[in-house]
Design a protein around this motif. Structure first.
Motif, PDB file in Angstrom:
ATOM      1  N   GLY A   7       0.826  -1.203   0.000  1.00  0.00           N
ATOM      2  CA  GLY A   7       0.000   0.000   0.000  1.00  0.00           C
ATOM      3  C   GLY A   7       0.857   1.247   0.000  1.00  0.00           C
ATOM      4  O   GLY A   7       0.573   2.212  -0.723  1.00  0.00           O
ATOM      5  N   LEU A   8       1.925   1.233   0.793  1.00  0.00           N
ATOM      6  CA  LEU A   8       2.838   2.376   0.847  1.00  0.00           C
ATOM      7  C   LEU A   8       3.525   2.580  -0.499  1.00  0.00           C
ATOM      8  O   LEU A   8       3.638   3.720  -0.976  1.00  0.00           O
ATOM      9  CB  LEU A   8       3.882   2.147   1.935  1.00  0.00           C
ATOM     10  N   MET A   9       3.973   1.485  -1.117  1.00  0.00           N
ATOM     11  CA  MET A   9       4.642   1.587  -2.406  1.00  0.00           C
ATOM     12  C   MET A   9       3.695   2.119  -3.479  1.00  0.00           C
ATOM     13  O   MET A   9       4.099   2.892  -4.349  1.00  0.00           O
ATOM     14  CB  MET A   9       5.188   0.221  -2.823  1.00  0.00           C
ATOM     15  N   THR A  10       2.435   1.705  -3.400  1.00  0.00           N
ATOM     16  CA  THR A  10       1.454   2.191  -4.372  1.00  0.00           C
ATOM     17  C   THR A  10       1.285   3.700  -4.262  1.00  0.00           C
ATOM     18  O   THR A  10       1.289   4.422  -5.269  1.00  0.00           O
ATOM     19  CB  THR A  10       0.093   1.506  -4.148  1.00  0.00           C
ATOM     20  N   ARG A  11       1.159   4.207  -3.030  1.00  0.00           N
ATOM     21  CA  ARG A  11       1.027   5.654  -2.830  1.00  0.00           C
ATOM     22  C   ARG A  11       2.292   6.378  -3.269  1.00  0.00           C
ATOM     23  O   ARG A  11       2.225   7.488  -3.823  1.00  0.00           O
ATOM     24  CB  ARG A  11       0.721   5.949  -1.362  1.00  0.00           C
ATOM     25  N   LEU A  12       3.435   5.757  -3.049  1.00  0.00           N
ATOM     26  CA  LEU A  12       4.711   6.388  -3.388  1.00  0.00           C
ATOM     27  C   LEU A  12       4.876   6.534  -4.897  1.00  0.00           C
ATOM     28  O   LEU A  12       5.338   7.573  -5.386  1.00  0.00           O
ATOM     29  CB  LEU A  12       5.862   5.557  -2.822  1.00  0.00           C
ATOM     30  N   TRP A  13       4.470   5.519  -5.655  1.00  0.00           N
ATOM     31  CA  TRP A  13       4.708   5.521  -7.097  1.00  0.00           C
ATOM     32  C   TRP A  13       3.562   6.068  -7.921  1.00  0.00           C
ATOM     33  O   TRP A  13       3.699   6.212  -9.141  1.00  0.00           O
ATOM     34  CB  TRP A  13       5.029   4.094  -7.576  1.00  0.00           C
ATOM     35  N   THR A  14       2.438   6.396  -7.295  1.00  0.00           N
ATOM     36  CA  THR A  14       1.287   6.892  -8.063  1.00  0.00           C
ATOM     37  C   THR A  14       1.604   8.157  -8.869  1.00  0.00           C
ATOM     38  O   THR A  14       1.247   8.238 -10.044  1.00  0.00           O
ATOM     39  CB  THR A  14       0.085   7.133  -7.131  1.00  0.00           C
ATOM     40  N   PRO A  15       2.273   9.167  -8.297  1.00  0.00           N
ATOM     41  CA  PRO A  15       2.592  10.364  -9.109  1.00  0.00           C
ATOM     42  C   PRO A  15       3.441  10.041 -10.327  1.00  0.00           C
ATOM     43  O   PRO A  15       3.197  10.556 -11.422  1.00  0.00           O
ATOM     44  CB  PRO A  15       3.342  11.269  -8.121  1.00  0.00           C
ATOM     45  N   LEU A  16       4.447   9.181 -10.154  1.00  0.00           N
ATOM     46  CA  LEU A  16       5.297   8.812 -11.286  1.00  0.00           C
ATOM     47  C   LEU A  16       4.511   8.000 -12.307  1.00  0.00           C
ATOM     48  O   LEU A  16       4.672   8.199 -13.520  1.00  0.00           O
ATOM     49  CB  LEU A  16       6.499   8.003 -10.798  1.00  0.00           C
ATOM     50  N   ALA A  17       3.651   7.114 -11.826  1.00  0.00           N
ATOM     51  CA  ALA A  17       2.831   6.317 -12.737  1.00  0.00           C
ATOM     52  C   ALA A  17       1.929   7.210 -13.576  1.00  0.00           C
ATOM     53  O   ALA A  17       1.788   7.019 -14.795  1.00  0.00           O
ATOM     54  CB  ALA A  17       1.994   5.312 -11.938  1.00  0.00           C
ATOM     55  N   ASP A  18       1.324   8.199 -12.944  1.00  0.00           N
ATOM     56  CA  ASP A  18       0.459   9.128 -13.678  1.00  0.00           C
ATOM     57  C   ASP A  18       1.253   9.921 -14.715  1.00  0.00           C
ATOM     58  O   ASP A  18       0.781  10.151 -15.833  1.00  0.00           O
ATOM     59  CB  ASP A  18      -0.226  10.086 -12.695  1.00  0.00           C
ATOM     60  N   GLY A  69       2.322  -2.087 -12.349  1.00  0.00           N
ATOM     61  CA  GLY A  69       1.015  -2.473 -11.807  1.00  0.00           C
ATOM     62  C   GLY A  69       0.177  -1.265 -11.428  1.00  0.00           C
ATOM     63  O   GLY A  69      -1.037  -1.240 -11.671  1.00  0.00           O
ATOM     64  N   VAL A  70       0.821  -0.273 -10.831  1.00  0.00           N
ATOM     65  CA  VAL A  70       0.115   0.962 -10.478  1.00  0.00           C
ATOM     66  C   VAL A  70      -0.405   1.642 -11.742  1.00  0.00           C
ATOM     67  O   VAL A  70      -1.557   2.110 -11.790  1.00  0.00           O
ATOM     68  CB  VAL A  70       1.038   1.919  -9.699  1.00  0.00           C
ATOM     69  N   MET A  71       0.426   1.677 -12.776  1.00  0.00           N
ATOM     70  CA  MET A  71       0.015   2.290 -14.047  1.00  0.00           C
ATOM     71  C   MET A  71      -1.184   1.567 -14.645  1.00  0.00           C
ATOM     72  O   MET A  71      -2.141   2.193 -15.121  1.00  0.00           O
ATOM     73  CB  MET A  71       1.183   2.267 -15.043  1.00  0.00           C
ATOM     74  N   ALA A  72      -1.140   0.240 -14.618  1.00  0.00           N
ATOM     75  CA  ALA A  72      -2.236  -0.542 -15.194  1.00  0.00           C
ATOM     76  C   ALA A  72      -3.544  -0.277 -14.461  1.00  0.00           C
ATOM     77  O   ALA A  72      -4.604  -0.121 -15.086  1.00  0.00           O
ATOM     78  CB  ALA A  72      -1.890  -2.029 -15.148  1.00  0.00           C
ATOM     79  N   ARG A  73      -3.474  -0.210 -13.136  1.00  0.00           N
ATOM     80  CA  ARG A  73      -4.692   0.050 -12.365  1.00  0.00           C
ATOM     81  C   ARG A  73      -5.205   1.457 -12.601  1.00  0.00           C
ATOM     82  O   ARG A  73      -6.416   1.678 -12.730  1.00  0.00           O
ATOM     83  CB  ARG A  73      -4.428  -0.196 -10.873  1.00  0.00           C
ATOM     84  N   ARG A  74      -4.302   2.429 -12.664  1.00  0.00           N
ATOM     85  CA  ARG A  74      -4.711   3.821 -12.887  1.00  0.00           C
ATOM     86  C   ARG A  74      -5.323   4.010 -14.269  1.00  0.00           C
ATOM     87  O   ARG A  74      -6.212   4.840 -14.461  1.00  0.00           O
ATOM     88  CB  ARG A  74      -3.509   4.749 -12.737  1.00  0.00           C
ATOM     89  N   ALA A  75      -4.831   3.225 -15.239  1.00  0.00           N
ATOM     90  CA  ALA A  75      -5.329   3.349 -16.612  1.00  0.00           C
ATOM     91  C   ALA A  75      -6.486   2.406 -16.897  1.00  0.00           C
ATOM     92  O   ALA A  75      -7.032   2.406 -18.003  1.00  0.00           O
ATOM     93  CB  ALA A  75      -4.191   3.089 -17.597  1.00  0.00           C
TER      94      ALA A  75
END
Length: 203
Positions: A7-18, A69-75
């Motif tokens: 969960g922490l890693m997901t929050r950390l990488w969300t800006p970069l993924a976006d 994975g974060v990118m895939a979920r966001r998209a």
């Protein structure tokens, strides 16, 4: 153990993924690029004795492994293909890391015991995820184990960086030995779990 921090890693990488998604980069491209960097780095840096450099570079890309994975979920692109690609390419990266260490210890590193331990980690590390995948293919679960992939990578990369920075080689010997034992225990745990489920499901 490290799975608790997803969960922490997901929050950390969300800006970069976006940012990557806005730039038109696909999750698959990130997965493939990361794997290529890890494989090339491991098979070049480790056999040539650049343990510190190789360990740091691989650690950086390993920490960013969840970005795809974060990118895939966001998209809204999460699906079986992405999961399959990620898991399959992970095997290439893991194998390259330990293969690079085997090459180092059979060459410039000149340590047959460490080479044997690294080879044991390579073989057992490939059986651990296979046991889980095979169990799931048979309709059972086998996610139990004391040596998950993230934990194994953290241990071996930390040891590689420390030895590359000047610590005695015995540090790597101890870590590889512990990883081999932990991987073997994990395989046994998963086999026992599947056997128990199979017996319970038997008429």
């Amino acid at each position: 153990m490290l799975s608790r921090f997803r969960g922490l890693m997901t929050r950390l990488w969300t800006p970069l993924a976006d940012a990557l998604l806005r730039a038109g980069v696909s999750p698959d491209a990130v997965t493939i690029t990361g794997t290529l960097v890890v494989v090339v780095t491991a098979l070049w840096a480790f056999p040539t004795g650049h343990l510190l450099l190789g360990g740091v570079l691989i650690a950086v890309f390993t920490l960013t492994d969840s970005i795809d994975g974060v990118m895939a979920r966001r998209a809204g692109r999460s699906g079986p293909w992405g999961a399959f690609l990620d898991s399959t390419l992970d095997r290439f990266g893991d194998g390259a890391i330990f293969a690079g260490l085997v090459l180092w210890y059979t060459g410039g590193g000149d340590s047959r015991p460490d080479a044997v331990l690294a080879l044991a980690c390579l073989v057992l590390g490939s059986i651990v995820p296979y046991a889980r995948a095979r169990a799931e293919g048979l309709g059972m679960t086998a996610s139990i184990g004391i040596a998950e992939r993230a934990d194994r990578l953290l241990a071996v990369l930390t040891a590689t960086i420390l030895v590359g920075a000047g610590l005695p080689g015995v540090v790597m010997t101890v870590v590889l030995a512990l990883l081999a034992v932990a991987s073997a225990v994990t395989v046994v745990q998963r086999m026992a779990t599947v056997r128990r489920q199979a017996r319970q499901a038997a008429p």
